[in-house]
Scaffold this motif. Structure first.
Motif, PDB file in Angstrom:
ATOM      1  N   PHE A  59       9.983   4.502  -1.543  1.00 33.87           N
ATOM      2  CA  PHE A  59       8.956   4.964  -0.604  1.00 33.87           C
ATOM      3  C   PHE A  59       9.476   5.997   0.393  1.00 33.87           C
ATOM      4  O   PHE A  59       8.905   7.082   0.549  1.00 33.87           O
ATOM      5  CB  PHE A  59       8.367   3.770   0.161  1.00 33.87           C
ATOM      6  CG  PHE A  59       7.781   4.142   1.494  1.00 33.87           C
ATOM      7  CD1 PHE A  59       6.584   4.827   1.563  1.00 33.87           C
ATOM      8  CD2 PHE A  59       8.443   3.836   2.668  1.00 33.87           C
ATOM      9  CE1 PHE A  59       6.051   5.203   2.788  1.00 33.87           C
ATOM     10  CE2 PHE A  59       7.921   4.201   3.890  1.00 33.87           C
ATOM     11  CZ  PHE A  59       6.729   4.892   3.943  1.00 33.87           C
ATOM     12  N   PHE A  60      10.586   5.696   1.068  1.00 30.97           N
ATOM     13  CA  PHE A  60      11.003   6.544   2.171  1.00 30.97           C
ATOM     14  C   PHE A  60      11.627   7.849   1.669  1.00 30.97           C
ATOM     15  O   PHE A  60      11.180   8.942   2.029  1.00 30.97           O
ATOM     16  CB  PHE A  60      11.986   5.782   3.054  1.00 30.97           C
ATOM     17  CG  PHE A  60      12.113   6.309   4.452  1.00 30.97           C
ATOM     18  CD1 PHE A  60      10.999   6.703   5.170  1.00 30.97           C
ATOM     19  CD2 PHE A  60      13.352   6.398   5.072  1.00 30.97           C
ATOM     20  CE1 PHE A  60      11.106   7.176   6.472  1.00 30.97           C
ATOM     21  CE2 PHE A  60      13.480   6.861   6.371  1.00 30.97           C
ATOM     22  CZ  PHE A  60      12.352   7.258   7.075  1.00 30.97           C
ATOM     23  N   SER A  61      12.628   7.757   0.814  1.00 34.49           N
ATOM     24  CA  SER A  61      13.339   8.973   0.418  1.00 34.49           C
ATOM     25  C   SER A  61      12.491   9.878  -0.476  1.00 34.49           C
ATOM     26  O   SER A  61      12.553  11.110  -0.354  1.00 34.49           O
ATOM     27  CB  SER A  61      14.651   8.626  -0.277  1.00 34.49           C
ATOM     28  OG  SER A  61      14.443   7.793  -1.393  1.00 34.49           O
ATOM     29  N   LEU A  62      11.681   9.307  -1.368  1.00 39.94           N
ATOM     30  CA  LEU A  62      10.867  10.156  -2.244  1.00 39.94           C
ATOM     31  C   LEU A  62       9.791  10.891  -1.451  1.00 39.94           C
ATOM     32  O   LEU A  62       9.512  12.072  -1.700  1.00 39.94           O
ATOM     33  CB  LEU A  62      10.234   9.327  -3.359  1.00 39.94           C
ATOM     34  CG  LEU A  62      11.187   8.602  -4.303  1.00 39.94           C
ATOM     35  CD1 LEU A  62      10.431   8.016  -5.488  1.00 39.94           C
ATOM     36  CD2 LEU A  62      12.315   9.489  -4.770  1.00 39.94           C
ATOM     37  N   ASN A  63       9.194  10.215  -0.489  1.00 38.02           N
ATOM     38  CA  ASN A  63       8.197  10.892   0.335  1.00 38.02           C
ATOM     39  C   ASN A  63       8.842  11.897   1.282  1.00 38.02           C
ATOM     40  O   ASN A  63       8.264  12.958   1.558  1.00 38.02           O
ATOM     41  CB  ASN A  63       7.363   9.861   1.098  1.00 38.02           C
ATOM     42  CG  ASN A  63       6.276   9.251   0.227  1.00 38.02           C
ATOM     43  OD1 ASN A  63       5.583   9.961  -0.493  1.00 38.02           O
ATOM     44  ND2 ASN A  63       6.138   7.942   0.271  1.00 38.02           N
ATOM     45  N   TYR A 122       3.333   9.734   6.691  1.00 34.93           N
ATOM     46  CA  TYR A 122       3.884   8.565   7.378  1.00 34.93           C
ATOM     47  C   TYR A 122       5.399   8.623   7.396  1.00 34.93           C
ATOM     48  O   TYR A 122       6.034   8.425   8.445  1.00 34.93           O
ATOM     49  CB  TYR A 122       3.412   7.286   6.682  1.00 34.93           C
ATOM     50  CG  TYR A 122       3.956   6.029   7.319  1.00 34.93           C
ATOM     51  CD1 TYR A 122       3.263   5.396   8.339  1.00 34.93           C
ATOM     52  CD2 TYR A 122       5.173   5.488   6.917  1.00 34.93           C
ATOM     53  CE1 TYR A 122       3.763   4.246   8.943  1.00 34.93           C
ATOM     54  CE2 TYR A 122       5.691   4.350   7.505  1.00 34.93           C
ATOM     55  CZ  TYR A 122       4.974   3.736   8.520  1.00 34.93           C
ATOM     56  OH  TYR A 122       5.484   2.609   9.126  1.00 34.93           O
ATOM     57  N   ALA A 123       6.020   8.888   6.249  1.00 29.87           N
ATOM     58  CA  ALA A 123       7.481   8.932   6.179  1.00 29.87           C
ATOM     59  C   ALA A 123       8.033  10.054   7.048  1.00 29.87           C
ATOM     60  O   ALA A 123       9.003   9.856   7.802  1.00 29.87           O
ATOM     61  CB  ALA A 123       7.921   9.111   4.730  1.00 29.87           C
ATOM     62  N   ARG A 124       7.446  11.228   6.954  1.00 31.35           N
ATOM     63  CA  ARG A 124       7.913  12.360   7.775  1.00 31.35           C
ATOM     64  C   ARG A 124       7.779  12.049   9.258  1.00 31.35           C
ATOM     65  O   ARG A 124       8.701  12.313  10.046  1.00 31.35           O
ATOM     66  CB  ARG A 124       7.112  13.617   7.427  1.00 31.35           C
ATOM     67  CG  ARG A 124       7.560  14.853   8.215  1.00 31.35           C
ATOM     68  CD  ARG A 124       6.633  16.031   7.972  1.00 31.35           C
ATOM     69  NE  ARG A 124       5.273  15.727   8.377  1.00 31.35           N
ATOM     70  CZ  ARG A 124       4.232  15.750   7.550  1.00 31.35           C
ATOM     71  NH1 ARG A 124       4.395  16.063   6.278  1.00 31.35           N
ATOM     72  NH2 ARG A 124       3.019  15.464   7.984  1.00 31.35           N
ATOM     73  N   ASP A 125       6.655  11.466   9.653  1.00 31.89           N
ATOM     74  CA  ASP A 125       6.435  11.168  11.072  1.00 31.89           C
ATOM     75  C   ASP A 125       7.418  10.122  11.582  1.00 31.89           C
ATOM     76  O   ASP A 125       7.886  10.200  12.724  1.00 31.89           O
ATOM     77  CB  ASP A 125       5.001  10.697  11.293  1.00 31.89           C
ATOM     78  CG  ASP A 125       3.980  11.815  11.097  1.00 31.89           C
ATOM     79  OD1 ASP A 125       4.392  12.985  10.989  1.00 31.89           O
ATOM     80  OD2 ASP A 125       2.772  11.499  11.025  1.00 31.89           O
ATOM     81  N   SER A 134       0.827  -1.215   0.000  1.00 27.97           N
ATOM     82  CA  SER A 134       0.000   0.000   0.000  1.00 27.97           C
ATOM     83  C   SER A 134       0.856   1.258   0.000  1.00 27.97           C
ATOM     84  O   SER A 134       0.569   2.231   0.705  1.00 27.97           O
ATOM     85  CB  SER A 134      -0.954   0.007   1.208  1.00 27.97           C
ATOM     86  OG  SER A 134      -1.825  -1.095   1.162  1.00 27.97           O
ATOM     87  N   ILE A 135       1.929   1.228  -0.795  1.00 35.32           N
ATOM     88  CA  ILE A 135       2.824   2.380  -0.904  1.00 35.32           C
ATOM     89  C   ILE A 135       2.265   3.367  -1.911  1.00 35.32           C
ATOM     90  O   ILE A 135       1.815   3.006  -2.995  1.00 35.32           O
ATOM     91  CB  ILE A 135       4.234   1.926  -1.332  1.00 35.32           C
ATOM     92  CG1 ILE A 135       4.918   1.191  -0.171  1.00 35.32           C
ATOM     93  CG2 ILE A 135       5.086   3.107  -1.801  1.00 35.32           C
ATOM     94  CD1 ILE A 135       6.228   0.536  -0.545  1.00 35.32           C
TER      95      ILE A 135
END
Length: 315
Positions: A79-83, A51-54, A41-42
């Protein structure tokens, strides 16, 4: 996501991978690259940006300004770096992964978001970058795949500038992982048998899809190498040369709910679930995550599912 689909790992692939962990990582993640975002569910909208920022700020705190040069190890589809870039946490992003398919997917996702990122196929235990290149190194659900976790942190230290920060989030704890996997196995067993009952056949996935999921599960047992105790993880990071190491855990009841939900989604016909189910699952996870933040005051952190760690390269 576009691109040519890769063939699922065959029984012969899996057999070879049992004795070669890094081959298993490539086979599994190349295969997963085309469907990984749907499976987990990315997305790259407000939901996953938040979600990534938090996750980042929960362990490292909010940055005063975007980190200028950022490296993500084991980036998957980005997912992580792009967000984090969309959230204003990171600026210039480079992604690495041992899987060529994942690097391609991450760069493709970035282009679809309207920007370009650098990408390298790379082993996190031997990064192909000069010393003191990056301001921050990030990762999400990655170090539990690495055979030599401490060596990977030494490499992250090497490529960081003095004063640079490492932030690794979303790793499984020892006890949290045991509970999540037990719940997932029970859900899979129940759902795949219930959909064989009269009147529920329309909920069943095809046997071919179930067999493919079984092969995935077999490879997951090869590529998932570690779980972590939060205290031990900070000791390991410090031993690798970092300072000011700190670990934070998250997701207790949210994990007890989330893992069965994900398993159910793969065990039944997805056409039967729909948008209403997706919103129910997401909002329920949000409510449980809020409850977990309260429970964290009294429940030992070792029981939570996720552990994140941050540390700084000495000046």
């Amino acid at each position: 996501m576009t691109g040519d689909a890769r063939e699922p790992a065959s029984a012969e692939d899996v057999e070879r991978a049992w004795s070669d962990t890094k081959l298993a990582q490539v086979l599994y993640h190349d295969w997963e690259a085309q469907t990984y975002d749907d499976k987990w569910s990315i997305s790259f909208d407000d939901r996953c940006i938040s979600y990534a920022r938090d996750r980042f700020t929960a362990v490292a705190g909010p940055p005063l300004a975007p980190y200028e040069r950022a490296l993500e190890i084991g980036a998957g589809t980005g997912f992580f770096s792009l967000n984090l870039r969309q959230a204003g946490v990171l600026d210039d992003v480079t992604v690495t992964d041992i899987s060529p398919g994942m690097v391609e997917a991450a760069q493709r996702n970035a282009r679809q978001l309207g920007f370009e990122i650098a990408g390298e196929v790379a082993d996190a235990e031997k990064l192909p970058f000069p010393d003191e290149t990056f301001d921050v190194v990030v990762g999400h659900a990655v170090i539990h795949h690495l055979p030599d976790v401490e060596q990977a942190f030494r490499e992250m230290l090497r490529v960081l500038k003095p004063g640079g920060r490492v932030v690794i989030c979303g790793e499984p704890t020892k006890y949290g992982d045991k509970i999540a996997r037990a719940l997932s196995r029970a859900t899979w067993w129940t759902a795949t048998r219930a959909t064989r009952l009269p009147g529920l056949s329309g909920w069943a996935r095809s046997q071919e899809e179930l067999d493919e999921s079984s092969r995935a599960a077999a490879l997951e047992s090869v590529v998932d190498l570690h779980t972590f105790d939060p205290g031990d993880l900070t000791v390991l990071v410090t031993r690798a040369g970092f300072t000011r190491a700190k670990a934070v855990t998250e997701e207790l009841t949210a994990a007890w709910f989330g893992w069965p939900v994900r398993t159910l989604e793969h065990a039944v016909n997805p056409d039967r679930l729909g948008w209403g189910w997706a919103m129910f699952a997401y909002k329920s996870w949000l409510r449980l995550s809020a409850a977990d933040r309260v429970l964290a005051r009294v429940v030992p952190r070792e029981l939570f599912y996720n552990v994140s760690v941050t540390a700084v390269r000495p000046e």
